[in-house]
Scaffold this active site. Structure first.
Site, PDB file in Angstrom:
ATOM      1  CD  GLN A 129       3.170  -4.141 -15.612  1.00  0.00           C
ATOM      2  OE1 GLN A 129       3.091  -4.150 -14.231  1.00  0.00           O
ATOM      3  NE2 GLN A 129       2.111  -3.855 -16.291  1.00  0.00           N
ATOM      4  CG  ASP A 158      -5.215 -11.554 -15.396  1.00  0.00           C
ATOM      5  OD1 ASP A 158      -4.430 -10.863 -14.268  1.00  0.00           O
ATOM      6  OD2 ASP A 158      -6.481 -11.920 -15.070  1.00  0.00           O
ATOM      7  N   GLY A 218      -6.234   3.678 -14.571  1.00  0.00           N
ATOM      8  CA  GLY A 218      -7.629   3.773 -13.887  1.00  0.00           C
ATOM      9  C   GLY A 218      -7.890   4.881 -13.142  1.00  0.00           C
ATOM     10  CG  ASP A 235      -7.078  -8.131 -10.543  1.00  0.00           C
ATOM     11  OD1 ASP A 235      -7.155  -8.763 -11.663  1.00  0.00           O
ATOM     12  OD2 ASP A 235      -6.205  -8.250  -9.560  1.00  0.00           O
ATOM     13  CG  ASP A 254       1.650  -6.315  -4.502  1.00  0.00           C
ATOM     14  OD1 ASP A 254       2.407  -7.051  -4.545  1.00  0.00           O
ATOM     15  OD2 ASP A 254       0.403  -6.336  -4.525  1.00  0.00           O
TER      16      ASP A 254
HETATM   17  N1  SAM Z   1      -4.190 -10.151  -9.294  1.00  0.00           N
HETATM   18  C1  SAM Z   1      -3.022  -9.684  -9.385  1.00  0.00           C
HETATM   19  C2  SAM Z   1      -2.459  -9.130  -7.902  1.00  0.00           C
HETATM   20  O1  SAM Z   1      -3.446  -9.269  -6.988  1.00  0.00           O
HETATM   21  O2  SAM Z   1      -1.389  -8.579  -7.867  1.00  0.00           O
HETATM   22  C3  SAM Z   1      -2.938  -8.409 -10.378  1.00  0.00           C
HETATM   23  C4  SAM Z   1      -3.234  -8.780 -11.558  1.00  0.00           C
HETATM   24  S1  SAM Z   1      -3.412  -7.784 -12.866  1.00  0.00           S
HETATM   25  C5  SAM Z   1      -2.041  -8.390 -14.128  1.00  0.00           C
HETATM   26  C6  SAM Z   1      -2.677  -6.167 -12.203  1.00  0.00           C
HETATM   27  C7  SAM Z   1      -2.800  -4.964 -13.536  1.00  0.00           C
HETATM   28  O3  SAM Z   1      -2.697  -3.688 -12.810  1.00  0.00           O
HETATM   29  C8  SAM Z   1      -1.438  -5.111 -14.567  1.00  0.00           C
HETATM   30  O4  SAM Z   1      -1.873  -5.633 -15.554  1.00  0.00           O
HETATM   31  C9  SAM Z   1      -1.060  -3.591 -14.430  1.00  0.00           C
HETATM   32  O5  SAM Z   1      -0.920  -3.137 -15.931  1.00  0.00           O
HETATM   33  C10 SAM Z   1      -2.257  -2.791 -13.994  1.00  0.00           C
HETATM   34  N2  SAM Z   1      -2.160  -1.357 -13.590  1.00  0.00           N
HETATM   35  C11 SAM Z   1      -1.362  -1.149 -12.361  1.00  0.00           C
HETATM   36  N3  SAM Z   1      -1.484   0.379 -12.337  1.00  0.00           N
HETATM   37  C12 SAM Z   1      -2.611   0.639 -12.906  1.00  0.00           C
HETATM   38  C13 SAM Z   1      -3.373   1.728 -13.203  1.00  0.00           C
HETATM   39  N4  SAM Z   1      -2.723   3.014 -12.604  1.00  0.00           N
HETATM   40  N5  SAM Z   1      -4.385   1.574 -13.946  1.00  0.00           N
HETATM   41  C14 SAM Z   1      -4.884   0.551 -14.840  1.00  0.00           C
HETATM   42  N6  SAM Z   1      -4.102  -0.211 -14.659  1.00  0.00           N
HETATM   43  C15 SAM Z   1      -2.906  -0.641 -13.844  1.00  0.00           C
END
Ligand code: SAM
Length: 285
Positions: free
Chosen positions: A38, A93, A145, A162, A165
């Site tokens: 991203q 984060d 995850g 967390d 989207d």
């Molecule tokens: N609070 C935010 C929201 O509600 O949109 C999200 C915050 S956090 C930065 C979202 C994280 O999800 C990102 O760092 C992204 O790299 C992670 N992410 C997305 N898909 C993932 C997966 N399959 N496994 C682990 N992390 C993932």
């Protein structure tokens, strides 16, 4: 300069729907990198502190992240009778981990984020938000995850998702297979929660996600809360259980972790849904 004469380039703009944008006045782009997953940017806003965006979508601002991170951590952890082993999926984060660490009964909190750059940005640019990473109970893993829960059966008391989207690597975090792996990865009783977006903008998605979750978890609920800089400013969280868990918080533990947004009263009120949100629970797939 009068408000009306501010130039466009002084605003960060998030395209929330084809017809709606959110504009936040910014001073400076502090950091930018294209990660393997991203576009990561760190901004200095004019009145919201620093802000993290991914693919030009607001992830957190220092001014209001508490509204979200407190509700992601304290609702499941004060409901569960003994949340010793916790998992945060996404959340690179560090904001959810930091709130989890305020629960003395937690023995270990594992964070699994697929993008190491987000974890690095949390540590570098948001030291208060990511301060929980310093706790010896925190374990940080860079990984998917989806694979992690598949490989860790009967391990966690509470799993908090967390994620970004449902786009890119996060798409699979809202699928039946993932929920089945989450269910197997939890002990009993177990609690799972997940941000599922705005009930104003994503009602159909929430309805469908509830129907999928209902085919896996023993009980499925929604709760709501304000998040000013997320689309619609009003957010929805899905909660699924393994076994039966009372939705009400342990009052002593809830009081101990009361923050700027979370309290025992807010916890219980969050499950009192406006009818248009409650309707998303009763709809069938
Ligand atoms: N609070 C935010 C929201 O509600 O949109 C999200 C915050 S956090 C930065 C979202 C994280 O999800 C990102 O760092 C992204 O790299 C992670 N992410 C997305 N898909 C993932 C997966 N399959 N496994 C682990 N992390 C993932």
């Amino acid at each position: 300069m009068s408000e009306s004469k501010q130039t466009e380039d002084q605003y960060f703009t998030e395209q929330q729907t084809p017809f709606r944008r959110l504009g936040l006045r910014v001073k400076e782009l502090l950091h930018e990198e294209q990660t393997d997953y991203q576009a990561l940017k760190v901004w200095q806003t004019t009145d919201l502190g620093r802000m993290l965006t991914l693919d030009d979508l607001v992830q957190l601002t220092e001014a209001d992240d508490f509204t979200y991170h407190e509700m992601m951590a304290h609702v499941p952890l004060t409901m569960h009778p003994a949340p010793r082993r916790c998992l945060v999926i996404g959340g690179g984060d560090g904001g959810v981990v930091t709130e989890v660490m305020r629960h003395p009964e937690v023995e270990r909190c594992t964070l699994v984020d697929i993008d190491e750059a987000v974890i690095r940005a949390g540590k570098t640019w948001f030291p208060r938000v990511s301060s929980g990473y310093q706790d010896p109970r925190a374990e940080i893993i860079v990984g998917d995850g989806i694979l992690h829960v598949r490989e860790h059966v009967d391990t966690y008391d509470a799993i908090m998702c967390d994620s970004t989207d449902p786009i890119g690597p996060a798409v699979g975090l809202f699928a039946t297979d993932f929920y089945r792996s989450v269910y197997a990865s939890m002990k009993s009783p177990g609690v799972f929660n997940q941000q599922v977006g705005s009930p104003f903008y994503a009602a159909e998605f929430i309805r469908q996600t509830v129907a999928v979750a209902r085919s896996v978890f023993d009980s499925v609920h929604l709760y709501v809360g304000a998040v000013p800089t997320y689309p619609g400013g009003y957010w929805c969280y899905l909660l699924g259980t393994k076994g039966q868990i009372d939705l009400r918080p342990d009052l002593a533990r809830a009081a101990a972790v009361q923050g700027k947004y979370y309290s025992a009263g807010v916890h219980q009120g969050a499950f009192q849904l406006p009818p248009f949100v409650a309707a998303l629970l009763s709809a069938r797939a």
